[in-house]
Design a protein around this motif. Structure first.
Motif, PDB file in Angstrom:
ATOM      1  N   ALA A 125       0.836  -1.204   0.000  1.00  0.00           N
ATOM      2  CA  ALA A 125       0.000   0.000   0.000  1.00  0.00           C
ATOM      3  C   ALA A 125       0.869   1.252   0.000  1.00  0.00           C
ATOM      4  O   ALA A 125       1.869   1.337   0.717  1.00  0.00           O
ATOM      5  N   ASN A 126       0.474   2.222  -0.798  1.00  0.00           N
ATOM      6  CA  ASN A 126       1.149   3.509  -0.875  1.00  0.00           C
ATOM      7  C   ASN A 126       0.050   4.566  -0.904  1.00  0.00           C
ATOM      8  O   ASN A 126      -0.771   4.576  -1.819  1.00  0.00           O
ATOM      9  N   VAL A 127      -0.005   5.438   0.113  1.00  0.00           N
ATOM     10  CA  VAL A 127      -1.115   6.385   0.236  1.00  0.00           C
ATOM     11  C   VAL A 127      -0.629   7.830   0.213  1.00  0.00           C
ATOM     12  O   VAL A 127       0.525   8.128   0.523  1.00  0.00           O
ATOM     13  N   PHE A 168      -2.788   3.339  -3.501  1.00  0.00           N
ATOM     14  CA  PHE A 168      -2.490   2.394  -4.568  1.00  0.00           C
ATOM     15  C   PHE A 168      -1.787   1.188  -3.968  1.00  0.00           C
ATOM     16  O   PHE A 168      -1.031   1.304  -3.019  1.00  0.00           O
ATOM     17  N   GLY A 169      -2.024   0.048  -4.530  1.00  0.00           N
ATOM     18  CA  GLY A 169      -1.344  -1.179  -4.144  1.00  0.00           C
ATOM     19  C   GLY A 169      -1.939  -2.325  -4.922  1.00  0.00           C
ATOM     20  O   GLY A 169      -3.002  -2.199  -5.524  1.00  0.00           O
ATOM     21  N   ILE A 170      -1.235  -3.428  -4.970  1.00  0.00           N
ATOM     22  CA  ILE A 170      -1.758  -4.628  -5.611  1.00  0.00           C
ATOM     23  C   ILE A 170      -1.674  -5.738  -4.579  1.00  0.00           C
ATOM     24  O   ILE A 170      -0.570  -6.158  -4.239  1.00  0.00           O
ATOM     25  N   GLY A 194      -1.987  -6.078   3.164  1.00  0.00           N
ATOM     26  CA  GLY A 194      -1.424  -7.370   3.543  1.00  0.00           C
ATOM     27  C   GLY A 194      -0.091  -7.699   2.910  1.00  0.00           C
ATOM     28  O   GLY A 194       0.453  -8.768   3.142  1.00  0.00           O
ATOM     29  N   ILE A 195       0.469  -6.779   2.123  1.00  0.00           N
ATOM     30  CA  ILE A 195       1.759  -7.019   1.482  1.00  0.00           C
ATOM     31  C   ILE A 195       2.848  -6.346   2.318  1.00  0.00           C
ATOM     32  O   ILE A 195       2.748  -5.166   2.651  1.00  0.00           O
ATOM     33  N   VAL A 242       4.769   4.490   1.343  1.00  0.00           N
ATOM     34  CA  VAL A 242       4.168   5.216   2.460  1.00  0.00           C
ATOM     35  C   VAL A 242       2.783   4.664   2.703  1.00  0.00           C
ATOM     36  O   VAL A 242       1.901   4.795   1.852  1.00  0.00           O
ATOM     37  N   ASN A 243       2.561   4.027   3.860  1.00  0.00           N
ATOM     38  CA  ASN A 243       1.234   3.455   4.109  1.00  0.00           C
ATOM     39  C   ASN A 243       0.447   4.231   5.147  1.00  0.00           C
ATOM     40  O   ASN A 243      -0.653   3.845   5.501  1.00  0.00           O
ATOM     41  N   GLU A 244       0.982   5.351   5.672  1.00  0.00           N
ATOM     42  CA  GLU A 244       0.212   6.215   6.559  1.00  0.00           C
ATOM     43  C   GLU A 244       0.620   7.657   6.326  1.00  0.00           C
ATOM     44  O   GLU A 244       1.806   7.962   6.236  1.00  0.00           O
ATOM     45  N   VAL A 245      -0.384   8.528   6.186  1.00  0.00           N
ATOM     46  CA  VAL A 245      -0.133   9.955   5.973  1.00  0.00           C
ATOM     47  C   VAL A 245      -0.973  10.773   6.939  1.00  0.00           C
ATOM     48  O   VAL A 245      -2.006  10.321   7.417  1.00  0.00           O
ATOM     49  N   ASP A 246      -0.503  11.972   7.244  1.00  0.00           N
ATOM     50  CA  ASP A 246      -1.172  12.859   8.189  1.00  0.00           C
ATOM     51  C   ASP A 246      -1.690  14.098   7.488  1.00  0.00           C
ATOM     52  O   ASP A 246      -1.041  14.617   6.578  1.00  0.00           O
TER      53      ASP A 246
END
Length: 122
Positions: free
Chosen positions: A19-21, A43-45, A105-106, A113-117
């Motif tokens: 995941a990339n957010v 985005f992610g697969i 889950g990957i 980046v899987n968390e943004v503020d």
């Protein structure tokens, strides 16, 4: 092409991407009683599940917070997860930092980046 025998095999390639957010805007400034919306794209697969949280308190009061989710297609044909967090009733009590987390889950070995503020100010 030369075949050594008559049997054929097939293979399946499975593509995975962590995941990339991203969040927009990073800083949201509004007046009292003026609505504002953060948009988180992931985005992610496979496509990530997006969730919102807050540095002080929860987001369960539906008179103040509204979360909508959906998907869109990128220009390259991949699915992008979209989640909007709308602040319906702005006051000092909801100032703070809001976080969007994307999870699919990957395992992230590439620095996605899987968390943004996002920061909300009045």
């Amino acid at each position: 092409v030369r075949f050594l025998n008559d049997s054929s095999t097939s293979s399946i390639l499975s593509l995975e991407y962590p995941a990339n957010v991203s969040i927009s805007p990073e800083v949201l400034v509004r007046s009292f009683n003026e609505q504002g919306t953060f948009t988180c794209s992931g985005f992610g697969i496979p496509p990530p599940t997006l969730t919102w949280s807050r540095d002080s308190g929860d987001l369960s009061d539906t008179n103040i917070f509204e979360i909508t989710t959906g998907t869109a297609s990128s220009s390259s044909g991949y699915t992008v997860a979209i989640s909007n967090l709308t602040l319906l009733d702005t006051s000092d009590s909801i100032e703070g930092t809001y976080m969007c987390n994307g999870e699919n889950g990957i395992t992230n070995f590439i620095g996605a980046v899987n968390e943004v503020d996002g920061r909300f100010l009045i």
